[in-house]
Design a protein around this motif. Structure first.
Motif, mmCIF file in Angstrom:
data_model
loop_
_atom_site.group_PDB
_atom_site.id
_atom_site.type_symbol
_atom_site.label_atom_id
_atom_site.label_comp_id
_atom_site.label_asym_id
_atom_site.label_seq_id
_atom_site.Cartn_x
_atom_site.Cartn_y
_atom_site.Cartn_z
ATOM 1 N N GLU A 1 -2.694 13.194 11.127
ATOM 2 C CA GLU A 1 -4.028 13.299 11.190
ATOM 3 C C GLU A 1 -5.012 12.110 12.640
ATOM 4 O O GLU A 1 -5.399 11.411 11.800
ATOM 5 C CB GLU A 1 -4.438 13.934 9.532
ATOM 6 C CG GLU A 1 -6.028 13.949 10.390
ATOM 7 C CD GLU A 1 -6.104 15.733 10.781
ATOM 8 O OE1 GLU A 1 -7.342 15.823 12.300
ATOM 9 O OE2 GLU A 1 -5.543 16.501 10.664
ATOM 10 N N THR B 1 -4.891 20.719 12.213
ATOM 11 C CA THR B 1 -5.086 22.169 11.502
ATOM 12 C C THR B 1 -4.978 23.042 12.903
ATOM 13 O O THR B 1 -4.319 24.087 12.365
ATOM 14 C CB THR B 1 -6.954 22.594 11.176
ATOM 15 O OG1 THR B 1 -6.986 20.911 10.080
ATOM 16 C CG2 THR B 1 -7.025 23.394 10.152
ATOM 17 N N CYS C 1 -2.845 27.377 10.798
ATOM 18 C CA CYS C 1 -3.233 26.986 10.293
ATOM 19 C C CYS C 1 -3.151 26.605 9.222
ATOM 20 O O CYS C 1 -3.904 25.802 8.796
ATOM 21 C CB CYS C 1 -4.611 27.101 10.964
ATOM 22 S SG CYS C 1 -5.716 28.251 9.572
ATOM 23 N N ARG D 1 -10.124 27.717 5.076
ATOM 24 C CA ARG D 1 -9.485 25.917 5.180
ATOM 25 C C ARG D 1 -10.615 25.593 6.079
ATOM 26 O O ARG D 1 -10.802 26.409 7.523
ATOM 27 C CB ARG D 1 -8.104 25.165 5.427
ATOM 28 C CG ARG D 1 -7.861 25.896 6.725
ATOM 29 C CD ARG D 1 -5.803 25.422 6.524
ATOM 30 N NE ARG D 1 -5.348 25.935 6.117
ATOM 31 C CZ ARG D 1 -4.831 25.536 5.384
ATOM 32 N NH1 ARG D 1 -4.923 24.781 5.115
ATOM 33 N NH2 ARG D 1 -3.859 27.042 4.439
ATOM 34 N N SER E 1 -11.947 22.961 8.900
ATOM 35 C CA SER E 1 -11.351 22.601 9.967
ATOM 36 C C SER E 1 -11.474 20.828 10.347
ATOM 37 O O SER E 1 -11.181 20.376 11.296
ATOM 38 C CB SER E 1 -11.791 23.471 11.588
ATOM 39 O OG SER E 1 -13.386 22.975 11.638
#
Length: 416
Positions: free
Chosen positions: A197, A333, A378, A397, A399
């Motif tokens: 990430e 994501t 995602c 979820r 983002s």
């Protein structure tokens, strides 16, 4: 390895659609059976100066053979199935071959940014609990394979290091030699992949093979690539952004992938003028420079990729007549791809009405104004040090981003 480079030929048969659920290596091997002489991977630019390697063109047949040989060699390491193996490359055909070989061998590819310094490299190896790393001997002025040997002294779990040459130091397995050994392993079912990430070595993210296939399918839904095209990309494949728009889209369609990494103008111009139907994938950052460069008639579509947070205002386009895709990348994501910036900003302003493939990806806005997403495209989760985590494609979820609205129109995306 140059002996395996084969000239381009046009073949009209796409890969078996059923292979897509088996991961990227499954797509490669399926296309190698149905369209063996179509170009799969090509390098552009001055690779010799960058990494001491010639730029190589690989057909699907040649690429599948090399991937099968590398997978067989990696299998001989006798690591437990599903072991996490890092990929530390700047990009190009060899980076793709390494990714596919790790997947084909039944392990979990962990793509790591080339820009990491030694401390970040060590942190990423630790966080993802890597048992091996594949890399390159030279990368400009850096020597990644040598840097890895120093990192391995502090990472007792790291058991295998391997690299494409030149400059492979003692203690590092030569991938060149492995690719010349006899015997080809057929790919096993893919376990997915790991990315990081925001390029943060402390934040590895897991995505299953099914979730990656869904992300690729959702991206390609806006304007499906055809098997006679090549995808010419300026994006490295160490994150969701580069993998979905580049290698993933190419293999899903049975098309070719050509990378211009490292970027240099002369190599890019030469690649752009190659007489092949082309889908050009560029980061939004260079769109103003593209405006001064007329695109040849062979460019069928331009894919401009924005990474959140981002301003989403239309800049001067090199050719307003060409079909255009705009992709917004929400970290690791999701990727939202629409046919043009107008459609993309409308989807962000009214996410509940976004014309996305509903079985793959849905958007909504939360009470705080943030974007939420749901669907297999995602479905991802932070990677723990232990077992592979479960992901729930049916759960909403966050983002981590929200659209910036002005007069009911989205003009950008900001972090929450």
């Amino acid at each position: 390895m140059n002996a395996f480079a084969v000239a381009e030929r046009s073949v009209e048969v796409p890969p078996d659609a059923s292979a897509r659920s088996g991961g990227l290596s499954g797509c490669l091997f399926a296309a190698a059976r149905t369209a063996p002489q179509r170009t799969a991977l090509r390098d552009s630019g001055d690779r010799a100066a960058w990494c001491g390697r010639p730029a190589i063109t690989w057909t699907y047949a040649a690429a599948a053979e090399i991937v099968g040989r590398l997978a067989r060699g990696i299998g001989a390491w006798r690591l437990p199935a599903g072991s996490r193996i890092g990929l530390w490359f700047s990009g190009g055909a060899e980076a793709a071959l390494a990714h596919l070989a790790v997947e084909a061998a039944g392990h979990l590819p962990c793509a790591m940014p080339a820009a990491w310094d030694p401390e970040q490299l060590a942190a990423g190896i630790e966080a993802a609990n890597l048992l091996g790393v594949l890399t390159e001997g030279r990368r400009g002025s850096r020597r990644p394979a040598e840097e890895l040997t120093h990192a391995a002294m502090r990472q007792f779990s790291l058991r295998y290091l391997a690299a494409f040459g030149p400059g492979v130091p003692d203690g590092v397995i030569s991938l060149d030699a492995m690719a010349l050994e006899r015997g080809v392993a057929e790919p096993v079912a893919s376990l997915g992949l790991v990315t990081f990430e925001g390029g943060d070595p402390e934040r590895p993210v897991y995505r299953s093979a099914e979730a990656l296939a869904a992300a690729i399918a959702a991206h390609c839904d806006a304007l499906p690539p055809s098997a006679d095209e090549r995808i010419l990309t300026l994006l490295p494949a160490h994150d969701l952004r580069g993998l979905v728009t580049g290698l993933g889209a190419a293999l899903a369609a049975g098309a070719g992938l050509e990378t211009v990494i490292p970027f240099e103008e002369a190599g890019f111009r030469t690649a752009l003028l190659r007489p092949v139907p082309t889908r050009l994938v560029v980061p939004a950052l260079i769109e103003p420079a593209l405006a001064a460069l007329p695109l040849p008639f062979t460019v069928r579509a331009l894919n401009v990729v924005h990474r959140a947070p981002a301003a989403l205002t239309r800049r001067a386009a090199p050719d307003g007549e060409k079909p255009r895709l705009d992709s917004l990348v929400l970290g690791e994501t999701a990727i939202i791809t629409r046919p043009g910036l107008t459609d993309l900003v409308a989807s962000l302003a009214h996410p509940d009405r976004a014309p996305l493939p509903p079985a793959l990806l849905a958007l909504a806005r939360g009470d705080d104004g943030g974007l939420a997403c749901r669907g297999p495209a995602c479905a991802s989760a932070p990677l723990p040090r232990g077992a592979i985590p479960e992901t729930d494609a049916g759960a909403w979820r966050d983002s981590g981003y929200r659209p910036i609205l002005a007069g009911g129109t989205a003009i950008g995306v900001a972090a929450i």
